[in-house]
Design a protein around this motif. Structure first.
Motif, PDB file in Angstrom:
ATOM      1  N   LEU A 362      -2.584  -3.468   9.378  1.00 35.38           N
ATOM      2  CA  LEU A 362      -2.353  -2.063   9.033  1.00 35.38           C
ATOM      3  C   LEU A 362      -2.819  -1.139  10.156  1.00 35.38           C
ATOM      4  O   LEU A 362      -2.142  -0.158  10.493  1.00 35.38           O
ATOM      5  CB  LEU A 362      -3.076  -1.713   7.730  1.00 35.38           C
ATOM      6  CG  LEU A 362      -2.487  -2.314   6.453  1.00 35.38           C
ATOM      7  CD1 LEU A 362      -3.415  -2.066   5.271  1.00 35.38           C
ATOM      8  CD2 LEU A 362      -1.097  -1.726   6.168  1.00 35.38           C
ATOM      9  N   THR A 365      -0.419  -1.479  13.301  1.00 31.17           N
ATOM     10  CA  THR A 365       0.958  -0.990  13.132  1.00 31.17           C
ATOM     11  C   THR A 365       1.016   0.486  12.778  1.00 31.17           C
ATOM     12  O   THR A 365       2.114   1.034  12.639  1.00 31.17           O
ATOM     13  CB  THR A 365       1.681  -1.794  12.033  1.00 31.17           C
ATOM     14  OG1 THR A 365       0.940  -1.723  10.807  1.00 31.17           O
ATOM     15  CG2 THR A 365       1.836  -3.253  12.446  1.00 31.17           C
ATOM     16  N   LEU A 437       5.146  -5.339   8.849  1.00 29.97           N
ATOM     17  CA  LEU A 437       4.684  -3.960   8.710  1.00 29.97           C
ATOM     18  C   LEU A 437       5.302  -3.050   9.764  1.00 29.97           C
ATOM     19  O   LEU A 437       5.453  -1.843   9.541  1.00 29.97           O
ATOM     20  CB  LEU A 437       3.154  -3.920   8.808  1.00 29.97           C
ATOM     21  CG  LEU A 437       2.414  -4.531   7.614  1.00 29.97           C
ATOM     22  CD1 LEU A 437       0.917  -4.502   7.839  1.00 29.97           C
ATOM     23  CD2 LEU A 437       2.765  -3.791   6.330  1.00 29.97           C
ATOM     24  N   VAL A 440       8.381  -1.019   8.703  1.00 32.43           N
ATOM     25  CA  VAL A 440       8.278   0.178   7.857  1.00 32.43           C
ATOM     26  C   VAL A 440       8.586   1.407   8.706  1.00 32.43           C
ATOM     27  O   VAL A 440       7.930   1.668   9.714  1.00 32.43           O
ATOM     28  CB  VAL A 440       6.864   0.295   7.246  1.00 32.43           C
ATOM     29  CG1 VAL A 440       6.783   1.538   6.364  1.00 32.43           C
ATOM     30  CG2 VAL A 440       6.519  -0.954   6.447  1.00 32.43           C
ATOM     31  N   ASP A 463       4.062   1.016   1.996  1.00 36.01           N
ATOM     32  CA  ASP A 463       3.600  -0.188   2.699  1.00 36.01           C
ATOM     33  C   ASP A 463       3.452  -1.381   1.764  1.00 36.01           C
ATOM     34  O   ASP A 463       3.672  -2.524   2.181  1.00 36.01           O
ATOM     35  CB  ASP A 463       2.256   0.086   3.393  1.00 36.01           C
ATOM     36  CG  ASP A 463       2.358   1.142   4.464  1.00 36.01           C
ATOM     37  OD1 ASP A 463       2.636   0.782   5.620  1.00 36.01           O
ATOM     38  OD2 ASP A 463       2.166   2.336   4.155  1.00 36.01           O
ATOM     39  N   TYR A 466       6.369  -4.040   1.316  1.00 33.07           N
ATOM     40  CA  TYR A 466       6.538  -4.832   2.537  1.00 33.07           C
ATOM     41  C   TYR A 466       5.406  -5.848   2.673  1.00 33.07           C
ATOM     42  O   TYR A 466       5.616  -7.013   3.017  1.00 33.07           O
ATOM     43  CB  TYR A 466       6.552  -3.915   3.763  1.00 33.07           C
ATOM     44  CG  TYR A 466       7.816  -3.125   3.952  1.00 33.07           C
ATOM     45  CD1 TYR A 466       8.771  -3.510   4.883  1.00 33.07           C
ATOM     46  CD2 TYR A 466       8.067  -1.969   3.215  1.00 33.07           C
ATOM     47  CE1 TYR A 466       9.935  -2.782   5.078  1.00 33.07           C
ATOM     48  CE2 TYR A 466       9.227  -1.233   3.384  1.00 33.07           C
ATOM     49  CZ  TYR A 466      10.153  -1.642   4.322  1.00 33.07           C
ATOM     50  OH  TYR A 466      11.303  -0.923   4.500  1.00 33.07           O
ATOM     51  N   LEU A 467       4.196  -5.367   2.412  1.00 33.03           N
ATOM     52  CA  LEU A 467       3.025  -6.223   2.578  1.00 33.03           C
ATOM     53  C   LEU A 467       3.042  -7.382   1.600  1.00 33.03           C
ATOM     54  O   LEU A 467       2.687  -8.519   1.958  1.00 33.03           O
ATOM     55  CB  LEU A 467       1.756  -5.377   2.400  1.00 33.03           C
ATOM     56  CG  LEU A 467       0.435  -6.026   2.802  1.00 33.03           C
ATOM     57  CD1 LEU A 467       0.458  -6.421   4.267  1.00 33.03           C
ATOM     58  CD2 LEU A 467      -0.706  -5.050   2.543  1.00 33.03           C
TER      59      LEU A 467
END
Length: 549
Positions: A362, A365, A437, A440, A463, A466-467
């Motif tokens: 996180l 990105t 990530l 996104v 997020d 996707y995660l």
């Protein structure tokens, strides 16, 4: 303000974890080699070790095996890159899938497989290669053929074929066109992949241990020997420092070889051509590599694990895994209990690794506007990748040394095994999360924030989906790596709470047909469990995610 505090807390947690469980152990190990028991600077042990002929024999043997593994991998990997990525024929997809088998298997399993193939009762036992340097090199090639094939093949399939066709039309032979046009274009990919292979081969501790530590061993096996046999931590620290130099030299070489990019090449969409009779040589080399180097050891492992010693086949060795701790084996645990220990430890390591990896992904990105913050992200990325460039033996020994001064009994209590395994798996897991990530679109976050969504809700609704799609693959990868980890675990595992890889290596060191049969059967079980863990993660691998335009 709360958002900044949240990101600041995440970065602080990441740096604290890596500092305590990576930088401190490795630093303590290096410091142990240059100080005396009182903590004063003392380089005498370096002088003693470096002036001993045996030290340079070990360093030379390490270099020879790493070079042998690299050269062998290139000789088989480059033809495989052409056949698997540049040509098209029925069965190509299956053949490419087979070359990915090494990525699924723990190194201990592969070592036992080559013992089954090359041992006295194995199909190739008559060659006399069991527990020799050649056996280790062959196992290194097993692991790294696909690495070179994938990296070189990925570039090869995008080269413009018209340049070669023009050279052939002007009278150049097939070999000359390859040497003067194709090979120079592939040199950056070949060099970079060969550098990575050399790095992996120079840190192949579990392969060397499993295959009997031939010759004088390697720098890593000497670290274990000095630690466990002679209890000489200072000498072990010196050898570990030499091993770090090997790793740093490998990383430097890889970076130098990868420095030249392919931006000047004429690239296009992936191009494949139908295979022809003229491709018989690379096809023959590829088929030999797939059948003899990859498949045959695995079939031999399964076949030998089912042999009952009387010329027949049965489940005798597998029954022993549940009922017997092994003849002459130290400790009373069975292989089934060791597997249970491995599963519990791998689960703990996976949970730790996932929490830290998600935070890292996180942070890395997150789009930032400040040049200072962008540079900080780059340095954090480098710091995170360091465990991949440092041997797991160095990490495990570093834990042992750093904890020894605090509590000598705590180092081998097994408490730190999940943490060490999490550190080893961390770079790979982070690399599996980042591409997802990155997909996104930051405009989605911005739009949600403009509409009044809190940072927590933006994370949960943008997020989060996707995660969640990436977490399965990351968990499977982390669990599989932790389950098969041997280097750091061999230093830190409690004698009463052994993992299955450590148990297998100990079985191999004990005489007796039952011990060897149990090692074979346990390796099959370990390989199957690791493969299932990784495949379960692959089952929920995310589909291609397209960013909004």
């Amino acid at each position: 303000m709360m958002t900044r505090l949240g990101w600041g807390a995440a970065v602080a947690l990441i740096l604290t974890f890596l500092t305590i469980f990576f930088a401190w152990p490795v630093g303590a190990m290096l410091l142990r080699g240059i100080t005396d028991d009182a903590g004063a600077l003392d380089l005498s042990r370096f002088g003693e070790v470096l002036t001993t002929g045996r030290t340079w024999d070990i360093a030379g043997h390490t270099l020879v095996m790493a070079l042998g593994g690299t050269i062998g991998s290139a000789l088989f990997g480059i033809p495989a890159a052409y056949i698997l990525y540049r040509t098209d024929f029925p069965g190509r997809t299956i053949l490419r899938s087979i070359t990915l088998v090494p990525f699924v298997l723990p190194t201990v399993v592969v070592g036992v497989a080559f013992r089954a193939l090359l041992g006295p009762n194995g199909p190739l036992g008559f060659l006399g290669l069991d527990q020799t340097t050649w056996a280790v090199i062959a196992a290194m090639v097993f692991f790294n053929i696909s690495l070179i094939a994938r990296q070189v093949g990925g570039l090869w399939q995008m080269l413009d074929p018209r340049t070669v066709e023009a050279a052939r039309s002007l009278g150049a032979s097939r070999a000359r066109a390859f040497c003067t046009i194709t090979l120079p274009a592939l040199t950056p990919a070949i060099g970079a992949s060969a550098g990575l292979v050399f790095l992996y081969c120079s840190t192949a501790y579990s392969l060397v241990r499993t295959l009997g530590t031939p010759g004088v061993g390697t720098l890593e096996t000497e670290v274990f020997r000095q630690t466990q046999t002679f209890l000489d931590l200072r000498t072990a620290a010196v050898f570990s420092a030499l091993q770090v130099v090997f790793v740093l030299a490998s990383v430097w070489l890889t970076q130098r070889l990868a420095h030249h990019t392919t931006t000047a090449l004429r690239l296009q969409q992936p191009h494949r051509q139908n295979i022809t009779r003229a491709d018989w040589l690379p096809l023959s080399v590829t088929m030999f590599a797939v059948v003899v180097i990859i498949l045959w050891p695995m079939f031999s492992l399964v076949e030998r694990s089912l042999a009952d010693g009387d010329g027949g086949y049965g489940l005798h060795n597998y029954r022993l895994l549940v009922t017997s701790p092994g003849t002459g084996f130290a400790g009373g645990a069975t292989a089934a209990q060791a597997l249970e220990h491995s599963l519990k430890i791998a689960l703990d390591a996976t949970m730790i690794c996932l929490v830290v990896s998600i935070l890292i992904a996180l942070v890395l990105t997150r789009r930032v506007k400040s040049r200072l913050l962008s540079r900080a992200q780059q340095w954090l990325d480098v710091f995170i990748m360091l465990p991949m460039g440092v041997s797991s033996v160095t990490i495990g020994f570093g834990f042992l040394v750093s904890i020894h001064a605090w509590d000598p009994g705590l180092g081998q209590s097994g408490v730190f095994v999940p943490l060490a395994q999490a550190v080893v798996a961390l770079p790979l897991v982070v690399r599996s999360l980042i591409p997802i990530l990155t997909a996104v679109d930051p405009r989605q976050r911005h739009a949600a924030a403009v509409l009044g969504a809190s940072p927590a809700r933006v994370f949960r609704t943008i997020d989060g989906p996707y995660l969640l799609r990436a977490v399965g693959l990351a968990a499977g990868l982390s669990f599989s790596v932790s389950l098969g980890e041997f280097g750091a675990t061999s230093f830190l595992a409690s004698p009463d709470y052994q993992t299955l890889p450590v148990y297998i290596v100990r079985l191999l060191s004990r005489p007796g047909a039952d011990n060897f049969g149990m090692a074979l059967a346990a390796a099959v079980v370990l390989g199957v469990v690791a493969a299932i863990a990784l495949l379960l993660g692959e089952r929920i691998r995310p589909r291609t995610i397209r960013s909004t335009s």
